[in-house]
Write a protein that holds these residues in place. Structure first.
Motif, PDB file in Angstrom:
ATOM      1  N   ALA A  83       0.820  -1.214   0.000  1.00 15.29           N
ATOM      2  CA  ALA A  83       0.000   0.000   0.000  1.00 15.29           C
ATOM      3  C   ALA A  83       0.853   1.263   0.000  1.00 15.29           C
ATOM      4  O   ALA A  83       0.566   2.215  -0.734  1.00 15.29           O
ATOM      5  CB  ALA A  83      -0.929  -0.011   1.214  1.00 15.29           C
ATOM      6  N   VAL A  84       1.882   1.291   0.816  1.00 13.54           N
ATOM      7  CA  VAL A  84       2.745   2.481   0.884  1.00 13.54           C
ATOM      8  C   VAL A  84       3.375   2.772  -0.476  1.00 13.54           C
ATOM      9  O   VAL A  84       3.432   3.915  -0.931  1.00 13.54           O
ATOM     10  CB  VAL A  84       3.821   2.303   1.970  1.00 13.54           C
ATOM     11  CG1 VAL A  84       4.910   3.365   1.837  1.00 13.54           C
ATOM     12  CG2 VAL A  84       3.188   2.366   3.362  1.00 13.54           C
ATOM     13  N   ARG A  85       3.828   1.714  -1.136  1.00 14.66           N
ATOM     14  CA  ARG A  85       4.447   1.898  -2.458  1.00 14.66           C
ATOM     15  C   ARG A  85       3.411   2.300  -3.508  1.00 14.66           C
ATOM     16  O   ARG A  85       3.599   3.269  -4.239  1.00 14.66           O
ATOM     17  CB  ARG A  85       5.132   0.592  -2.882  1.00 14.66           C
ATOM     18  CG  ARG A  85       5.826   0.689  -4.240  1.00 14.66           C
ATOM     19  CD  ARG A  85       6.352  -0.654  -4.709  1.00 14.66           C
ATOM     20  NE  ARG A  85       5.275  -1.550  -5.142  1.00 14.66           N
ATOM     21  CZ  ARG A  85       4.869  -2.617  -4.476  1.00 14.66           C
ATOM     22  NH1 ARG A  85       5.444  -2.942  -3.319  1.00 14.66           N
ATOM     23  NH2 ARG A  85       3.888  -3.374  -4.944  1.00 14.66           N
ATOM     24  N   GLU A 114       2.809   5.874  -5.818  1.00 14.33           N
ATOM     25  CA  GLU A 114       3.091   5.751  -7.244  1.00 14.33           C
ATOM     26  C   GLU A 114       1.864   6.081  -8.091  1.00 14.33           C
ATOM     27  O   GLU A 114       1.960   6.809  -9.091  1.00 14.33           O
ATOM     28  CB  GLU A 114       3.580   4.335  -7.569  1.00 14.33           C
ATOM     29  CG  GLU A 114       4.990   4.043  -7.107  1.00 14.33           C
ATOM     30  CD  GLU A 114       5.428   2.635  -7.478  1.00 14.33           C
ATOM     31  OE1 GLU A 114       4.689   1.940  -8.208  1.00 14.33           O
ATOM     32  OE2 GLU A 114       6.519   2.235  -7.035  1.00 14.33           O
ATOM     33  N   SER A 115       0.726   5.564  -7.705  1.00 16.02           N
ATOM     34  CA  SER A 115      -0.493   5.790  -8.491  1.00 16.02           C
ATOM     35  C   SER A 115      -0.894   7.263  -8.485  1.00 16.02           C
ATOM     36  O   SER A 115      -1.362   7.793  -9.506  1.00 16.02           O
ATOM     37  CB  SER A 115      -1.641   4.934  -7.959  1.00 16.02           C
ATOM     38  OG  SER A 115      -1.376   3.561  -8.149  1.00 16.02           O
ATOM     39  N   SER A 116      -0.731   7.924  -7.348  1.00  6.70           N
ATOM     40  CA  SER A 116      -1.052   9.352  -7.263  1.00  6.70           C
ATOM     41  C   SER A 116      -0.197  10.157  -8.236  1.00  6.70           C
ATOM     42  O   SER A 116      -0.694  11.029  -8.965  1.00  6.70           O
ATOM     43  CB  SER A 116      -0.830   9.856  -5.836  1.00  6.70           C
ATOM     44  OG  SER A 116      -1.672   9.190  -4.925  1.00  6.70           O
ATOM     45  N   LEU A 117       1.094   9.851  -8.275  1.00  9.73           N
ATOM     46  CA  LEU A 117       1.995  10.552  -9.190  1.00  9.73           C
ATOM     47  C   LEU A 117       1.700  10.196 -10.643  1.00  9.73           C
ATOM     48  O   LEU A 117       1.781  11.051 -11.539  1.00  9.73           O
ATOM     49  CB  LEU A 117       3.451  10.225  -8.849  1.00  9.73           C
ATOM     50  CG  LEU A 117       3.945  10.714  -7.487  1.00  9.73           C
ATOM     51  CD1 LEU A 117       5.357  10.211  -7.210  1.00  9.73           C
ATOM     52  CD2 LEU A 117       3.911  12.240  -7.410  1.00  9.73           C
ATOM     53  N   ILE A 130      -3.477   5.481   9.062  1.00 10.41           N
ATOM     54  CA  ILE A 130      -2.951   6.846   8.966  1.00 10.41           C
ATOM     55  C   ILE A 130      -1.511   6.867   8.458  1.00 10.41           C
ATOM     56  O   ILE A 130      -1.113   7.794   7.741  1.00 10.41           O
ATOM     57  CB  ILE A 130      -3.070   7.580  10.330  1.00 10.41           C
ATOM     58  CG1 ILE A 130      -2.789   9.082  10.172  1.00 10.41           C
ATOM     59  CG2 ILE A 130      -2.149   6.958  11.360  1.00 10.41           C
ATOM     60  CD1 ILE A 130      -3.764   9.808   9.275  1.00 10.41           C
ATOM     61  N   ARG A 131      -0.735   5.837   8.747  1.00 10.71           N
ATOM     62  CA  ARG A 131       0.659   5.831   8.286  1.00 10.71           C
ATOM     63  C   ARG A 131       0.746   5.638   6.775  1.00 10.71           C
ATOM     64  O   ARG A 131       1.587   6.255   6.113  1.00 10.71           O
ATOM     65  CB  ARG A 131       1.446   4.733   9.021  1.00 10.71           C
ATOM     66  CG  ARG A 131       1.596   5.002  10.518  1.00 10.71           C
ATOM     67  CD  ARG A 131       2.505   3.975  11.167  1.00 10.71           C
ATOM     68  NE  ARG A 131       1.932   2.636  11.132  1.00 10.71           N
ATOM     69  CZ  ARG A 131       2.605   1.524  11.433  1.00 10.71           C
ATOM     70  NH1 ARG A 131       3.881   1.585  11.760  1.00 10.71           N
ATOM     71  NH2 ARG A 131       2.006   0.341  11.400  1.00 10.71           N
ATOM     72  N   ILE A 132      -0.135   4.816   6.217  1.00  7.79           N
ATOM     73  CA  ILE A 132      -0.184   4.650   4.765  1.00  7.79           C
ATOM     74  C   ILE A 132      -0.664   5.944   4.108  1.00  7.79           C
ATOM     75  O   ILE A 132      -0.125   6.391   3.087  1.00  7.79           O
ATOM     76  CB  ILE A 132      -1.113   3.477   4.385  1.00  7.79           C
ATOM     77  CG1 ILE A 132      -0.569   2.163   4.945  1.00  7.79           C
ATOM     78  CG2 ILE A 132      -1.279   3.393   2.872  1.00  7.79           C
ATOM     79  CD1 ILE A 132      -1.532   0.993   4.811  1.00  7.79           C
ATOM     80  N   MET A 133      -1.680   6.560   4.695  1.00  5.96           N
ATOM     81  CA  MET A 133      -2.206   7.820   4.180  1.00  5.96           C
ATOM     82  C   MET A 133      -1.142   8.908   4.194  1.00  5.96           C
ATOM     83  O   MET A 133      -0.989   9.660   3.224  1.00  5.96           O
ATOM     84  CB  MET A 133      -3.424   8.242   5.001  1.00  5.96           C
ATOM     85  CG  MET A 133      -4.624   7.319   4.855  1.00  5.96           C
ATOM     86  SD  MET A 133      -5.809   7.455   6.225  1.00  5.96           S
ATOM     87  CE  MET A 133      -6.226   9.197   6.160  1.00  5.96           C
ATOM     88  N   GLU A 134      -0.395   8.981   5.282  1.00  2.73           N
ATOM     89  CA  GLU A 134       0.661   9.989   5.403  1.00  2.73           C
ATOM     90  C   GLU A 134       1.758   9.781   4.368  1.00  2.73           C
ATOM     91  O   GLU A 134       2.315  10.747   3.830  1.00  2.73           O
ATOM     92  CB  GLU A 134       1.259   9.961   6.813  1.00  2.73           C
ATOM     93  CG  GLU A 134       0.420  10.689   7.848  1.00  2.73           C
ATOM     94  CD  GLU A 134       0.412  12.181   7.606  1.00  2.73           C
ATOM     95  OE1 GLU A 134       1.481  12.768   7.390  1.00  2.73           O
ATOM     96  OE2 GLU A 134      -0.693  12.771   7.602  1.00  2.73           O
ATOM     97  N   ALA A 135       2.057   8.521   4.063  1.00  2.66           N
ATOM     98  CA  ALA A 135       3.077   8.237   3.052  1.00  2.66           C
ATOM     99  C   ALA A 135       2.643   8.786   1.692  1.00  2.66           C
ATOM    100  O   ALA A 135       3.468   9.352   0.955  1.00  2.66           O
ATOM    101  CB  ALA A 135       3.329   6.734   2.966  1.00  2.66           C
TER     102      ALA A 135
END
Length: 311
Positions: A208-210, A214-217, A240-245
């Motif tokens: 999820a973090v990766r 990547e998808s947002s960019l 929240i940690r995934i969201m913050e990333a």
């Protein structure tokens, strides 16, 4: 022709289950849950409320917000992994309940990425000219597939529904670009085994973090835009940690990211439309704003969209 969002709606059950409530039944603590997930409480539907009931309530709100009648809806898409029953679909159940007599209807199963899959699918029908107005709902009653004795998953999930009405919007408005993806090889990390959800938290977190960043960019690049153009980020409200990333990858200030995970937990396909609805109601998303929706889910699946807000 451009396809965009004409109206939004949401429904959350009344019952609130706090971290302190969970402390009484499983080996966990409010501090442990908050520091690792950002979740403080979640909404749980009682036995009298099923998935279609929540979907219906959110849909009614979205139709009212869009000033569209049920008779004007051409297609209903419901993203869910917790339907009332195998068939008929939730979409067909609410088609009848809404009185959307001319609407085709089907469910979409892409877990937490389901709503993004839904709005992208809807946009294609609208841009082709085949349909004018499409209702897209993300809804889950995850409480019925959660093992409330499993401390690793019981603390994460909640119930709820979010909905949008989509249709034609003006020039340079609506969905500007999107990305959908899947990795079936990772499906074993997050699945419904027998009766309940099971999850390899470490592997899902890394994915999820990766992928969210990547998808947002990627959708920004596809739209010919940059990080500086982004007005607001609405990530899947899982952790929240995934969201913050994701926020940090876009170099956005904290106030430009939607955060409702503390109130509702992870509501899977409902999480993005519920968050979207809350931010619109709070006046944080305005005409002309560029918003990024991004999510990931079981499958494994992911989806993102760059949307210029407004009609």
């Amino acid at each position: 022709m451009n396809a965009g969002i004409l109206g939004v709606g949401k429904y959350l059950p009344e019952k609130v289950v706090t971290n302190f409530d969970l402390e009484k039944t499983i080996d966990t603590s409010d501090e442990w849950i908050r520091t690792r997930t950002g979740i403080e409480e979640r909404r749980i539907a009682d036995d009298s409320i099923d998935t279609s009931d929540m979907a219906y309530e959110a849909a009614v709100q979205a139709l009212q917000d869009a000033a569209i009648t049920a008779e004007e809806i051409d297609l209903i898409l419901v993203a869910t992994v917790t339907p009332d029953k195998a068939f008929p679909s939730v979409a067909c159940i609410i088609q009848d309940k809404l009185g959307a007599r001319k609407a085709a209807a089907m469910d979409i199963s892409a877990a937490c990425a389901g709503f993004t899959y839904g709005i992208v699918t809807a946009s294609q029908y609208i841009k082709s000219g085949d349909y004018r107005h499409i209702l897209v709902v993300g809804v889950e009653k995850l409480s019925k597939i959660t093992d409330w004795n499993d401390r690793n998953t019981a603390v994460l999930f909640g119930d709820g529904a979010g909905a949008v009405v989509m249709g034609e919007v003006g020039e340079n408005k609506g969905i500007l670009s999107f990305e959908l993806g899947s990795d079936g090889a990772g499906g074993k990390h997050l699945e419904k085994a027998d009766q309940f959800i099971t999850m390899n938290g470490r592997e899902v977190y890394k994915f999820a973090v990766r992928q969210m960043g990547e998808s947002s960019l990627n959708v920004l690049q596809k739209a010919g835009l940059t990080k500086d153009d982004v007005s607001f980020l609405i990530p899947h409200q899982a952790n929240i940690r995934i969201m913050e990333a994701s926020r940090q990858r876009l170099e956005l200030p904290v106030e430009k990211m939607s955060k409702v995970v503390h109130k509702y937990g992870n509501t899977s396909s409902a999480s993005i439309p519920v968050a979207l609805c809350e931010e619109v109601e709070a006046g944080k998303i305005n005409d002309g704003d560029l918003i990024i929706l991004v999510g990931f889910g079981a499958g494994l699946t992911w989806g993102a969209a760059a949307i210029r807000w407004g009609k």
